[in-house]
Motif scaffolding. Structure first.
Motif, mmCIF file in Angstrom:
data_model
loop_
_atom_site.group_PDB
_atom_site.id
_atom_site.type_symbol
_atom_site.label_atom_id
_atom_site.label_comp_id
_atom_site.label_asym_id
_atom_site.label_seq_id
_atom_site.Cartn_x
_atom_site.Cartn_y
_atom_site.Cartn_z
ATOM 1 N N LYS A 72 58.379 36.833 52.880
ATOM 2 C CA LYS A 72 56.928 36.980 52.707
ATOM 3 C C LYS A 72 56.462 36.103 51.552
ATOM 4 C CE LYS A 72 53.530 40.321 51.042
ATOM 5 N NZ LYS A 72 53.063 39.344 50.043
ATOM 6 N N SER A 73 55.345 35.424 51.727
ATOM 7 C CA SER A 73 54.811 34.559 50.674
ATOM 8 C C SER A 73 54.105 35.398 49.607
ATOM 9 C CB SER A 73 53.851 33.531 51.264
ATOM 10 O OG SER A 73 52.809 34.175 51.957
ATOM 11 N N THR A 74 53.713 34.752 48.516
ATOM 12 C CA THR A 74 53.175 35.461 47.352
ATOM 13 C C THR A 74 51.663 35.608 47.428
ATOM 14 O OG1 THR A 74 54.965 34.627 45.969
ATOM 15 C CG2 THR A 74 53.016 35.454 44.835
ATOM 16 N N GLU A 75 51.199 36.825 47.216
ATOM 17 C CA GLU A 75 49.770 37.106 47.057
ATOM 18 C C GLU A 75 49.475 37.295 45.570
ATOM 19 O OE1 GLU A 75 48.391 40.368 49.681
ATOM 20 O OE2 GLU A 75 50.374 40.169 50.606
ATOM 21 N N HIS A 76 48.297 36.863 45.155
ATOM 22 C CA HIS A 76 47.896 36.910 43.746
ATOM 23 C C HIS A 76 46.562 37.654 43.681
ATOM 24 C CE1 HIS A 76 47.626 34.298 39.819
ATOM 25 N NE2 HIS A 76 47.904 35.554 39.585
ATOM 26 N N PHE A 77 46.478 38.721 42.877
ATOM 27 C CA PHE A 77 45.282 39.560 42.782
ATOM 28 C C PHE A 77 44.645 39.400 41.400
ATOM 29 C CE2 PHE A 77 48.298 41.435 45.660
ATOM 30 C CZ PHE A 77 47.576 42.060 46.665
ATOM 31 N N LEU A 78 43.341 39.121 41.364
ATOM 32 C CA LEU A 78 42.591 39.080 40.110
ATOM 33 C C LEU A 78 41.281 39.822 40.291
ATOM 34 C CD1 LEU A 78 43.955 35.973 40.485
ATOM 35 C CD2 LEU A 78 42.977 35.723 38.241
ATOM 36 N N THR A 79 40.776 40.392 39.223
ATOM 37 C CA THR A 79 39.491 41.084 39.296
ATOM 38 C C THR A 79 38.737 40.976 37.988
ATOM 39 O OG1 THR A 79 38.421 43.176 39.899
ATOM 40 C CG2 THR A 79 40.398 43.325 38.552
ATOM 41 N N ASP A 80 37.436 41.218 38.039
ATOM 42 C CA ASP A 80 36.567 41.308 36.862
ATOM 43 C C ASP A 80 36.718 40.094 35.944
ATOM 44 O OD1 ASP A 80 35.295 44.235 36.902
ATOM 45 O OD2 ASP A 80 37.340 44.332 37.669
ATOM 46 N N LEU A 592 46.352 51.206 41.986
ATOM 47 C CA LEU A 592 46.533 50.226 40.921
ATOM 48 C C LEU A 592 45.158 49.733 40.493
ATOM 49 C CD1 LEU A 592 49.426 48.205 42.600
ATOM 50 C CD2 LEU A 592 49.639 49.989 40.878
ATOM 51 N N VAL A 593 44.781 50.037 39.251
ATOM 52 C CA VAL A 593 43.490 49.601 38.701
ATOM 53 C C VAL A 593 43.766 48.389 37.819
ATOM 54 C CG1 VAL A 593 41.457 50.278 37.385
ATOM 55 C CG2 VAL A 593 42.689 51.989 38.721
ATOM 56 N N ILE A 594 43.327 47.217 38.235
ATOM 57 C CA ILE A 594 43.788 45.994 37.576
ATOM 58 C C ILE A 594 42.692 45.284 36.779
ATOM 59 C CG2 ILE A 594 45.688 45.656 39.197
ATOM 60 C CD1 ILE A 594 43.995 43.476 40.562
ATOM 61 N N ASP A 595 41.704 46.042 36.290
ATOM 62 C CA ASP A 595 40.722 45.468 35.365
ATOM 63 C C ASP A 595 41.241 45.672 33.941
ATOM 64 O OD1 ASP A 595 38.624 44.619 33.851
ATOM 65 O OD2 ASP A 595 37.201 46.129 34.519
ATOM 66 N N GLY A 596 41.744 44.609 33.358
ATOM 67 C CA GLY A 596 42.272 44.691 32.009
ATOM 68 C C GLY A 596 41.418 44.004 30.975
ATOM 69 N N GLY A 597 40.270 43.439 31.397
ATOM 70 C CA GLY A 597 39.366 42.866 30.419
ATOM 71 C C GLY A 597 39.419 41.359 30.296
ATOM 72 N N PHE A 598 39.255 40.636 31.403
ATOM 73 C CA PHE A 598 39.084 39.184 31.304
ATOM 74 C C PHE A 598 37.886 38.856 30.414
ATOM 75 C CE2 PHE A 598 41.940 38.107 34.857
ATOM 76 C CZ PHE A 598 42.394 36.874 34.442
ATOM 77 N N THR A 606 39.838 47.311 25.912
ATOM 78 C CA THR A 606 41.080 47.338 26.687
ATOM 79 C C THR A 606 42.315 47.076 25.834
ATOM 80 O OG1 THR A 606 40.919 44.973 27.222
ATOM 81 C CG2 THR A 606 39.865 46.533 28.747
ATOM 82 N N GLY A 607 42.158 46.289 24.780
ATOM 83 C CA GLY A 607 43.313 45.941 23.951
ATOM 84 C C GLY A 607 44.135 44.801 24.506
ATOM 85 N N ILE A 608 43.770 44.300 25.707
ATOM 86 C CA ILE A 608 44.420 43.127 26.294
ATOM 87 C C ILE A 608 43.331 42.217 26.844
ATOM 88 C CG2 ILE A 608 46.583 44.318 26.844
ATOM 89 C CD1 ILE A 608 45.613 44.597 29.715
ATOM 90 N N ALA A 609 43.735 41.173 27.546
ATOM 91 C CA ALA A 609 42.749 40.216 28.067
ATOM 92 C C ALA A 609 42.899 40.023 29.566
ATOM 93 C CB ALA A 609 42.881 38.878 27.340
ATOM 94 N N GLY A 610 43.205 41.089 30.258
ATOM 95 C CA GLY A 610 43.221 41.016 31.708
ATOM 96 C C GLY A 610 44.565 41.372 32.326
ATOM 97 N N TYR A 611 44.492 41.913 33.541
ATOM 98 C CA TYR A 611 45.671 42.128 34.376
ATOM 99 C C TYR A 611 45.607 41.181 35.562
ATOM 100 C CZ TYR A 611 46.702 46.735 32.262
ATOM 101 O OH TYR A 611 47.025 47.753 31.411
ATOM 102 N N THR A 612 46.755 40.807 36.047
ATOM 103 C CA THR A 612 46.843 40.245 37.392
ATOM 104 C C THR A 612 48.002 40.956 38.099
ATOM 105 O OG1 THR A 612 48.206 38.420 36.544
ATOM 106 C CG2 THR A 612 45.879 37.985 36.874
#
Length: 690
Positions: A72-80, A592-598, A606-612
């Protein structure tokens, strides 16, 4: 029958994979009856145009069934993303650290750490890095560097291409170097008979001055093959300086989908001509000192608003409307003062426009938001939810207490001009049409349910039912209905329905919007009331019921046709306070809630700068990112985003293409081809010549 399914399907000539059709085991096919074949004869005749005989059909089946067994190929998820184009671009360039890992895996045992850092930066930003390299190295030293670098890049590219068919890799290659790259990628540089041939290709690229161009192009191929498909789970717009740059980048991406966020839907409403949405967009831009996103990014003319605000609010300190200026921004006191006045002017216009819209739509059930009508005649207090609060601002020069929803003559002129420029911004309209083409309220993809904010639930955890035009909707049917209405709001006939775009504002801020997920948007209260009690925006039951409740997550997955055992809910919208110990993994791993604060505005929270999130053949991996320094530091000093990987879920058996949605499509094609082969063999369809 289509010849390509997301790049997996082999092109013409697939019969070479099976020269002897007798080797094709007939017992591996379904047993089709003559009646079934006769029933599908018309379709099979059409299919025979692409596969005119048994040999070509069998060849394609062999090709397709082989593809089913690729990883299976790679999927990449980004949000916010919220307009943070530099951080977004860097995450896209480094594929959330996947490229660095691939470089380390392929070359880590033979190449120095310094050279590895240089190579990864080169892949991220090839043109800019090459400019620096050429200043440091000259003559034969540069030529030697070119040859060694090309050799290393080919090894990394070969690793990235290893899970794909030659056909798919071929389609990813740039036209200028397609033949050369294919030769380098498919040949083994250590093979005795080809060693000199391989080395001469690289030497010739350098000798004839094409090394630099080749390096730029193969770096792009590595990035493209590392991430096969991109999911954007909402909120590209607002707060950050470059939503237009993000959209330009996405429009060039080879494979992606979007789930609309509430900030996206706001801009979609603005592009559709909703005055209330336009006022909100302009207000948010001014709140974050982000006029360039409108003026430079989309050509929105803010001069009429500036002129009006400077005159009407000249003697008003507008203290509550001072924009949130980043320390990195260079703004003069005069610029900040002007933005402050404009901010208050557009806010008052917004509240009036929203009053008008709510009055047009009693079905929205938002009368509690008609707060201009609750301001006392002396402008000193306002009533909110039955409680009287003191106002921190008593200057409302355009407010008529008898008709508080009415715009002044000058305000109406400002609104008309803003509406015109939003509707006639060619770039904005192009971007919004792309969002409609690639986007939706939700998506089921490879057994995951993707949406921005929430699914509407009651307090008891059951699906909330909404009545729309005398029909009832809930769960998936409600999301589908909202999706249809959002499209109609933009594409519908404005003469037939002048207020068609109002629904997009509803999706922006109504308690029953699955893109919003709160009981109210307390914009007025936060500006005008110091007492924080009415500032509270309470989350809807989706958030209060699901966190530790796997059964509700399972119920939602089943409603949307997702396998509750293997499936997940993946969303953003609510920043995860990682610094305070909050986890993005909820409902016993089902959500999975992936808003980490872009957005920089959220990073203190958030204390971080985003999740992916990445999903490959081995499972799901969550990556948390530290703040991005700058592109310049990445290029000059190799300063990458510092990221931490957390394996969310691994598979006992490596996932193959056959386990994906594309695999299901391929299996359907195999079924049809087997039916065609059976029709040929039973004489129902006549074979054609080669």
């Amino acid at each position: 029958m289509k010849k390509a399914y997301n790049g997996y399907i082999h092109c013409k000539g697939s019969q070479k994979y099976c020269e002897n059709t007798e080797n094709f085991k007939e017992h591996s096919m379904e047993n089709f009856t003559k009646a079934e074949l006769e029933k599908n004869k018309k379709y099979l005749e059409l299919l025979s145009g692409s596969f005119p005989n048994i040999t070509t059909a069998v060849g394609e089946v062999v090709n397709l069934t082989a593809i089913l067994n690729l990883p299976k190929s790679t999927e990449h998820f980004l949000t916010d993303i919220h307009g943070e184009h530099e951080a977004f671009n860097h995450v896209m360039q480094n594929a959330s650290g996947a490229i660095r890992r691939k470089v380390m895996d392929e070359l880590g045992s033979t190449v120095s750490l310094e050279d590895l850092e240089e190579l990864t930066t080169l892949i991220y930003y090839p043109s800019e890095k090459l400019d620096l390299i050429k200043k440091e190295k000259k003559g034969p030293y540069l030529d030697n560097w070119y040859e060694l670098t090309i050799y290393r890049l080919v090894k990394v590219c070969r690793a990235a291409a290893s899970k794909y068919t030659r056909s798919k890799v071929r389609k990813a290659l740039p036209k200028d170097f397609a033949y050369v790259m294919e030769e380098l990628l498919q040949e083994d540089e250590h093979r005795f008979n080809k060693k000199e041939y391989y080395n001469q290709i690289i030497a010739s690229l350098v000798e004839y001055g094409r090394a630099e161009h080749f390096i730029i192009e193969i770096s792009g191929v590595i990035k493209r093959l590392t991430t096969d498909h991109l999911h954007i789970i909402g909120d590209i717009f607002d707060r950050g300086p470059g939503p237009d740059v993000v959209m330009d980048t996405l429009m060039k991406h080879h494979s992606l989908d979007m789930q609309w966020g509430n900030h996206d839907i706001l801009w979609m409403g603005a592009a559709a001509g909703s005055a209330a949405c336009i006022a909100n967009v302009v207000r948010i831009a001014l709140r974050y000192a982000n006029m360039d996103a409108l003026e430079t990014g989309y050509g929105i003319n803010l001069l009429p608003l500036a002129t009006f605000a400077n005159r009407v609010y000249r003697e008003d300190p507008c203290q509550q409307f001072t924009p949130k200026v980043s320390p990195d921004d260079i703004e003069t006191d005069a610029e900040i003062l002007l933005m402050t006045r404009m901010h208050k002017a557009i806010s008052m216009i917004q509240f009036k426009l929203e009053d008008q819209l709510i009055s047009r739509h009693p079905e929205y059930e938002m009368d509690d938001r008609l707060l201009l009508r609750k301001i006392s005649e002396d402008n000193k207090t306002v009533e909110v939810d039955g409680v009287v609060y003191e106002l921190n601002d008593t200057n409302f020069p355009t407010l008529d207490h008898e008709k508080p929803w009415e715009l002044s003559e000058e305000e109406q002129i400002v609104v008309d001009k803003l509406c015109y420029t939003f509707r006639h911004s060619e770039k904005l309209q192009k971007h919004i049409r792309f969002m409609y083409a690639k986007g939706s309220m939700y998506l089921v993809y490879n057994n995951n349910l993707l949406f921005h904010a929430c699914v509407l639930l009651n307090e008891d955890g059951t699906f909330k039912v909404k009545k729309i035009n005398n029909k009832y909707y809930s769960g998936r049917s409600l999301m589908d209905k909202y999706d249809q209405m959002a499209r109609e709001a933009y594409f519908g006939d404005i003469e037939e329905c002048p207020n068609k775009s109002d629904f997009l504002w509803y999706l922006w801020c109504n308690k029953d919007s699955p893109l919003f997920g709160k009981d109210k948007m307390a914009t007025f209260e936060r500006y005008f009331i110091d007492d924080k009690t009415p500032h509270k925006e309470r989350y809807t039951p989706f958030y209060t019921r699901i966190d530790d409740n796997e059964s509700i997550a399972v119920m939602i997955l089943k409603e949307f046709g997702v396998d509750p055992v293997e499936g997940h809910l993946i969303n953003g919208h609510v920043p995860v306070k990682a610094g305070s110990g909050e986890s993005p993994i909820r409902a016993n791993g089902k959500q999975l809630v992936i808003d980490g604060g872009f957005a920089k505005a959220y990073q203190k929270t958030t204390g971080i700068a985003g999740y992916t999130l990445t999903y490959n053949s081995y499972g799901l991996t969550l990556i948390s990112h530290r703040p991005f320094e700058s592109v310049d530091m990445a290029i000059r000093e190799g300063v990458d985003i510092k990221s931490t990987r957390q394996v969310v879920e691994t598979t006992l058996e490596r996932k193959r293409v056959k386990d994906t949605d594309i695999g299901k499509s391929i299996q359907a094609q195999v079924h049809d081809l087997e039916m065609l082969i059976s029709a040929y063999r039973k004489g129902i369809i006549k074979e054609k010549s080669y």
